[in-house]
Scaffold this active site. Structure first.
Site, PDB file in Angstrom:
ATOM      1  N   GLU A 261     -14.243   0.492  -1.638  1.00 33.97           N
ATOM      2  CA  GLU A 261     -14.431   0.561  -0.184  1.00 33.97           C
ATOM      3  C   GLU A 261     -15.553   1.509   0.170  1.00 33.97           C
ATOM      4  OE1 GLU A 261     -12.074   1.488   4.024  1.00 33.97           O
ATOM      5  OE2 GLU A 261     -10.959   1.472   2.137  1.00 33.97           O
TER       6      GLU A 261
ATOM      7  N   ASP B 259       0.842  -1.192   0.000  1.00 39.57           N
ATOM      8  CA  ASP B 259       0.000   0.000   0.000  1.00 39.57           C
ATOM      9  C   ASP B 259       0.883   1.250   0.000  1.00 39.57           C
ATOM     10  OD1 ASP B 259      -2.526   1.073  -0.041  1.00 39.57           O
ATOM     11  OD2 ASP B 259      -3.107   0.299   1.921  1.00 39.57           O
TER      12      ASP B 259
END
Length: 281
Positions: free
Chosen positions: A181, A82
């Site tokens: 998300e 990430d």
């Protein structure tokens, strides 16, 4: 070993798949051996490992430290690093350098970037250089202040249209997959249907091609009320507390260590396993 081509094949063959976060050697090894096909070294480590209230304080050094540990533990999973806040936003050159560090230094196979906008151009450049990119739209935690908190995104027609446009653009730029998300299930289903690349949902309903959870949430290590999208498959926080209390009591009463935990200087055979005596206390 799982590759980005395998992830695409999962979608093509209508095979739903799981992704979990991992932050250290032991958890990576366990998850890898359990058959989890994708492990994400998420910047969520800032919250569950380092105690920050958001992911924003996480640095490249933090991410590389944990990513290196994960790559030592996993042998079969696709490993995704990430990109933390402000590690790619300033310029394409900055993004290229930091993404390259994930691949070259930390043993990752791909990187994840949050948002649309300039990230779309960066995604195109990284893929040109041979660095696979996982996109991430909807609720993007690195934009938490701009969004006014951790709130569901895409509830208005305008928001939904922008998220869909970003998703399409990221696919066009070469992203091999896309995290959705904190978006309504209907929007996630629309995006999943329209994109050729696989979608991975977290708080996005059941229609996405894959699902991801934060490991600590899934294991019940985080305390308090879980977000609506979390399913706890264990309650390890309580189990760890119980074990620690039992250990404390055994030490207090002299029950531990017992004879079976002692080493003798007379007549005891050497340890057959060289790993039997380890750690430094």
């Amino acid at each position: 070993m799982t590759t980005v081509l395998d992830v695409q094949r999962f979608k093509d063959e209508n095979r739903r798949f799981a992704m979990l976060t991992a932050y250290d050697y032991l958890s990576a090894r366990i998850l890898d051996e359990s058959g989890i096909p994708i492990l994400l070294v998420g910047d969520s480590l800032g919250m569950v490992m380092l105690g920050h209230p958001t992911t924003l304080p996480v640095t490249m050094d933090d991410m590389l430290h944990h990513a290196k540990a994960v790559s030592r533990g996993a042998r079969q999973a696709l490993l995704v690093g990430d990109m933390p806040f402000m590690s790619y936003q300033a310029s394409v050159e900055q993004a290229t350098t930091n993404a390259g560090r994930f691949i070259q230094e930390a043993g990752m196979h791909a990187v994840k970037l949050e948002g649309g906008g300039r990230v779309i151009d960066i995604t195109g450049r990284l893929t040109e250089f041979g660095i696979p990119v996982m996109g991430h739209v909807g609720l993007t935690p690195q934009f938490v202040h701009q969004m006014g908190g951790f709130k569901v995104q895409g509830k208005t027609d305008k928001q939904a249209a922008q998220i869909l446009a970003d998703a399409r653009a990221l696919e066009q730029a070469g992203a091999f997959s896309l995290v959705l998300e904190g978006v309504p299930s209907k929007l996630a289903a629309t995006i999943t249907h329209e994109l050729r690349i696989p979608t991975i949902g977290i708080g996005a309903g059941p229609a996405t091609d894959g699902q991801v959870l934060v490991l600590h949430d899934m294991l019940g290590l985080t305390t308090g009320k879980a977000p609506r999208f979390v399913k706890r498959y264990a309650n390890l926080a309580d189990e760890i507390a119980r074990a620690a209390a039992a250990y404390t009591e055994d030490v207090r009463t002299g029950k531990f260590p017992g004879p079976e935990h002692e080493y003798s200087t007379n007549g005891s055979a050497p340890a057959k396993d060289p790993q039997e005596v380890r750690y430094g206390g």
